[in-house]
Design a protein around this motif. Structure first.
Motif, PDB file in Angstrom:
ATOM      1  N   TRP A 169       0.798  -1.215   0.000  1.00  0.00           N
ATOM      2  CA  TRP A 169       0.000   0.000   0.000  1.00  0.00           C
ATOM      3  C   TRP A 169       0.841   1.282   0.000  1.00  0.00           C
ATOM      4  CZ3 TRP A 169      -3.668   2.660  -1.610  1.00  0.00           C
ATOM      5  CH2 TRP A 169      -4.069   3.853  -1.009  1.00  0.00           C
ATOM      6  N   PRO A 170       1.872   1.422   0.827  1.00  0.00           N
ATOM      7  CA  PRO A 170       2.618   2.691   0.827  1.00  0.00           C
ATOM      8  C   PRO A 170       3.189   3.062  -0.553  1.00  0.00           C
ATOM      9  CG  PRO A 170       3.148   1.441   2.788  1.00  0.00           C
ATOM     10  CD  PRO A 170       2.355   0.532   1.893  1.00  0.00           C
ATOM     11  N   ALA A 171       3.753   2.104  -1.253  1.00  0.00           N
ATOM     12  CA  ALA A 171       4.313   2.389  -2.586  1.00  0.00           C
ATOM     13  C   ALA A 171       3.192   2.702  -3.581  1.00  0.00           C
ATOM     14  CB  ALA A 171       5.154   1.217  -3.074  1.00  0.00           C
ATOM     15  N   PHE A 172       2.097   1.979  -3.481  1.00  0.00           N
ATOM     16  CA  PHE A 172       0.958   2.220  -4.368  1.00  0.00           C
ATOM     17  C   PHE A 172       0.392   3.618  -4.137  1.00  0.00           C
ATOM     18  CE2 PHE A 172      -3.687   0.853  -5.350  1.00  0.00           C
ATOM     19  CZ  PHE A 172      -3.601   1.310  -6.643  1.00  0.00           C
ATOM     20  N   GLU A 173       0.210   3.983  -2.866  1.00  0.00           N
ATOM     21  CA  GLU A 173      -0.328   5.310  -2.567  1.00  0.00           C
ATOM     22  C   GLU A 173       0.621   6.404  -3.059  1.00  0.00           C
ATOM     23  OE1 GLU A 173      -2.628   7.621   0.946  1.00  0.00           O
ATOM     24  OE2 GLU A 173      -0.884   6.454   1.584  1.00  0.00           O
ATOM     25  N   ALA A 174       1.910   6.199  -2.892  1.00  0.00           N
ATOM     26  CA  ALA A 174       2.884   7.191  -3.373  1.00  0.00           C
ATOM     27  C   ALA A 174       2.779   7.351  -4.889  1.00  0.00           C
ATOM     28  CB  ALA A 174       4.291   6.778  -2.976  1.00  0.00           C
ATOM     29  N   ALA A 175       2.619   6.237  -5.600  1.00  0.00           N
ATOM     30  CA  ALA A 175       2.487   6.294  -7.061  1.00  0.00           C
ATOM     31  C   ALA A 175       1.188   6.987  -7.464  1.00  0.00           C
ATOM     32  CB  ALA A 175       2.556   4.888  -7.654  1.00  0.00           C
TER      33      ALA A 175
END
Length: 84
Positions: free
Chosen positions: A30-36
């Motif tokens: 989730w953190p990487a997805f949200e950043a993207a």
């Protein structure tokens, strides 16, 4: 699993994202997805249901969490009103 950052750049529609809080493997991304999503200016709303498992809204499995499923349903209704 979430799409790659490369694929997130192709998203043009608003997203409504629901995660069971107990789904460690899926939530780890989730953190990487949200950043993207933020980097690509994708409109999204995300909700994490603490204590709920993956598939918490499926009432045909032991993972069903009625309270979380009902709350999810309310969010879906609001989302649908805003994209129609």
């Amino acid at each position: 699993m979430q799409p790659s950052a490369e694929d997130v750049a192709k998203i043009k529609a608003p997203l409504l994202i629901h995660y069971g809080g107990s789904t460690i493997r899926v939530n780890a991304g989730w953190p990487a997805f949200e950043a993207a999503l933020k980097e690509n200016h994708v409109t999204y709303s995300a909700y994490i249901y603490e204590g709920a498992n993956h598939g918490f809204h499926n009432d045909t499995t032991p993972r069903y969490d009625k309270a979380s499923a009902e709350l999810r349903g309310a969010y879906v209704g609001v989302f649908q009103q805003n994209v129609e």
